[in-house]
Structure formats: structure tokens, C-alpha cells
Design a protein around this motif. Structure first.
Motif, mmCIF file in Angstrom:
data_model
loop_
_atom_site.group_PDB
_atom_site.id
_atom_site.type_symbol
_atom_site.label_atom_id
_atom_site.label_comp_id
_atom_site.label_asym_id
_atom_site.label_seq_id
_atom_site.Cartn_x
_atom_site.Cartn_y
_atom_site.Cartn_z
ATOM 1 N N LEU A 136 0.825 -1.213 0.000
ATOM 2 C CA LEU A 136 0.000 0.000 0.000
ATOM 3 C C LEU A 136 0.862 1.267 0.000
ATOM 4 N N ALA A 137 1.937 1.259 0.768
ATOM 5 C CA ALA A 137 2.845 2.411 0.784
ATOM 6 C C ALA A 137 3.480 2.611 -0.590
ATOM 7 N N ALA A 138 3.872 1.512 -1.236
ATOM 8 C CA ALA A 138 4.457 1.613 -2.571
ATOM 9 C C ALA A 138 3.442 2.156 -3.573
ATOM 10 N N LEU A 139 2.192 1.707 -3.490
ATOM 11 C CA LEU A 139 1.146 2.219 -4.388
ATOM 12 C C LEU A 139 0.893 3.701 -4.146
ATOM 13 N N ALA A 140 0.907 4.124 -2.898
ATOM 14 C CA ALA A 140 0.726 5.548 -2.586
ATOM 15 C C ALA A 140 1.863 6.376 -3.170
ATOM 16 N N CYS A 141 3.085 5.883 -3.068
ATOM 17 C CA CYS A 141 4.233 6.598 -3.637
ATOM 18 C C CYS A 141 4.132 6.688 -5.157
ATOM 19 N N VAL A 142 3.728 5.611 -5.802
ATOM 20 C CA VAL A 142 3.556 5.628 -7.259
ATOM 21 C C VAL A 142 2.447 6.613 -7.637
ATOM 22 N N GLY A 143 1.372 6.624 -6.879
ATOM 23 C CA GLY A 143 0.288 7.566 -7.151
ATOM 24 C C GLY A 143 0.731 9.010 -7.042
ATOM 25 N N LEU A 144 1.502 9.323 -6.013
ATOM 26 C CA LEU A 144 2.022 10.681 -5.872
ATOM 27 C C LEU A 144 2.991 11.019 -6.993
ATOM 28 N N PHE A 145 3.802 10.054 -7.391
ATOM 29 C CA PHE A 145 4.766 10.288 -8.459
ATOM 30 C C PHE A 145 4.066 10.570 -9.781
ATOM 31 N N VAL A 146 3.025 9.818 -10.082
ATOM 32 C CA VAL A 146 2.332 9.961 -11.358
ATOM 33 C C VAL A 146 1.402 11.175 -11.361
ATOM 34 N N HIS A 147 0.585 11.302 -10.323
ATOM 35 C CA HIS A 147 -0.413 12.367 -10.304
ATOM 36 C C HIS A 147 0.099 13.655 -9.703
ATOM 37 N N GLY A 148 1.103 13.608 -8.905
ATOM 38 C CA GLY A 148 1.727 14.797 -8.366
ATOM 39 C C GLY A 148 1.006 15.385 -7.170
ATOM 40 N N VAL A 149 1.590 16.470 -6.691
ATOM 41 C CA VAL A 149 1.055 17.204 -5.560
ATOM 42 C C VAL A 149 0.885 18.655 -6.003
ATOM 43 N N ARG A 150 -0.311 19.163 -5.879
ATOM 44 C CA ARG A 150 -0.580 20.542 -6.275
ATOM 45 C C ARG A 150 -0.581 21.396 -5.013
ATOM 46 N N LEU A 151 0.294 22.402 -4.992
ATOM 47 C CA LEU A 151 0.427 23.264 -3.830
ATOM 48 C C LEU A 151 -0.337 24.576 -4.007
ATOM 49 N N VAL A 152 -0.300 25.147 -5.202
ATOM 50 C CA VAL A 152 -1.017 26.383 -5.521
ATOM 51 C C VAL A 152 -1.706 26.178 -6.859
ATOM 52 N N ARG A 153 -2.973 26.542 -6.951
ATOM 53 C CA ARG A 153 -3.715 26.380 -8.202
ATOM 54 C C ARG A 153 -3.854 27.713 -8.924
ATOM 55 N N VAL A 154 -3.875 27.663 -10.248
ATOM 56 C CA VAL A 154 -4.056 28.865 -11.070
ATOM 57 C C VAL A 154 -5.377 29.543 -10.723
ATOM 58 N N GLN A 155 -6.423 28.754 -10.498
ATOM 59 C CA GLN A 155 -7.744 29.316 -10.184
ATOM 60 C C GLN A 155 -7.705 30.105 -8.876
ATOM 61 N N ASP A 156 -6.911 29.651 -7.900
ATOM 62 C CA ASP A 156 -6.792 30.381 -6.633
ATOM 63 C C ASP A 156 -6.106 31.730 -6.827
ATOM 64 N N VAL A 157 -5.085 31.752 -7.681
ATOM 65 C CA VAL A 157 -4.387 33.009 -7.966
ATOM 66 C C VAL A 157 -5.324 33.965 -8.702
ATOM 67 N N GLN A 158 -6.067 33.463 -9.683
ATOM 68 C CA GLN A 158 -7.006 34.307 -10.418
ATOM 69 C C GLN A 158 -8.094 34.854 -9.491
ATOM 70 N N ALA A 159 -8.572 34.026 -8.572
ATOM 71 C CA ALA A 159 -9.586 34.491 -7.623
ATOM 72 C C ALA A 159 -9.027 35.559 -6.701
ATOM 73 N N ALA A 160 -7.777 35.393 -6.259
ATOM 74 C CA ALA A 160 -7.150 36.401 -5.399
ATOM 75 C C ALA A 160 -6.984 37.722 -6.135
ATOM 76 N N ILE A 161 -6.618 37.666 -7.414
ATOM 77 C CA ILE A 161 -6.482 38.893 -8.208
ATOM 78 C C ILE A 161 -7.841 39.554 -8.381
ATOM 79 N N ALA A 162 -8.875 38.764 -8.666
ATOM 80 C CA ALA A 162 -10.222 39.318 -8.852
ATOM 81 C C ALA A 162 -10.730 39.985 -7.571
ATOM 82 N N GLN A 163 -10.384 39.410 -6.408
ATOM 83 C CA GLN A 163 -10.834 39.989 -5.141
ATOM 84 C C GLN A 163 -9.975 41.157 -4.702
ATOM 85 N N GLY A 164 -8.669 41.095 -4.977
ATOM 86 C CA GLY A 164 -7.754 42.091 -4.428
ATOM 87 C C GLY A 164 -7.406 43.251 -5.332
ATOM 88 N N LEU A 165 -7.634 43.103 -6.624
ATOM 89 C CA LEU A 165 -7.265 44.151 -7.573
ATOM 90 C C LEU A 165 -8.444 44.473 -8.489
#
Length: 120
Positions: A18-47
Motif C-alpha cells: 500500500l505504501a508503494a502504491l501511494a508513492c507511485v500515485g504521488l509520483f504519477v499524479h503529483g502534488v498541487r500546492l497552488v492552483r491557477v484558479q486560486d491566484v485568479q480568484a485572489a487577483i479578482a478579489q484584491g485588484l
């Protein structure tokens, strides 16, 4: 006693799998830390459209966006957000452009995510 050991070995094997499958899943699908939509929403609200350059610079500082320069001939300010996502050997970063008119008022903005190799 051997039956207990064999049950433990099976459970350890299952947990390792299970740990190996989780590592493969993270490797393939990745980890998203900041989304483009969040940045666009912040700009729309702040500027608001028509914000001056000083307001845009304050926004950039407040949201921990790296100031990447200004083009006088294009009247454009650039910003970057590094390490926005990881997927396998790829890492993402977000590029932001703020366009200004002749009076120094923001007319538009663009937010895109680009990818490069981890070692770049």
C-alpha cells in the motif's frame, strides 16, 4: 508461533504494498500546492480593474509573489510563484502578467502555469 509470524509477515507485506502504491500515485499524479484558479480568484478579489502600479506591487508583496520585472515598452509587470506543483520529474510554476495603460492603470492580467524538469 509460526502462524503469528506468518500473519505479521502478511500484514507487513500488505502495508509495504500500500505504501508503494501511494508513492507511485504521488509520483504519477503529483502534488498541487497552488492552483491557477486560486491566484485568479485572489487577483479578482484584491485588484480592481484600473488599479495603479503601486497597488499591484503591494498585492504582489502581500501574496508572496516573486517580482520578476517590468517592461516599459509593453507596460507590463511580471510575477512568478515557484514550486506550485510536482508530478514525477516535473515541477510547476505560475507566471503572472499585469498590463497597464499609458496612465499606469491596470487593464488586464494573465495567469498561466508552466512546467519544467525538477533539476532545472
Amino acid at each position: 508461533m509460526t502462524r503469528t509470524r506468518s500473519k505479521r509477515a502478511v500484514w507487513l507485506y500488505v502495508l509495504a504494498l500500500l505504501a508503494a502504491l501511494a508513492c507511485v500515485g504521488l509520483f504519477v499524479h503529483g502534488v498541487r500546492l497552488v492552483r491557477v484558479q486560486d491566484v485568479q480568484a485572489a487577483i479578482a478579489q484584491g485588484l480592481a480593474p484600473g488599479s495603479d502600479e503601486l497597488t499591484v506591487h503591494r498585492f504582489i508583496d502581500a501574496h508572496h509573489i516573486v517580482y520578476a520585472g517590468y517592461s516599459q515598452e509593453l507596460r507590463r509587470t511580471y510575477g512568478k510563484i515557484y514550486r506550485t506543483s510536482y508530478a514525477g520529474f516535473w515541477k510547476g510554476r505560475i507566471l503572472i502578467e499585469f498590463d497597464f495603460d499609458e496612465e499606469g492603470r491596470m487593464t488586464s492580467h494573465r495567469v498561466v502555469e508552466v512546467y519544467g524538469f525538477i533539476w532545472e
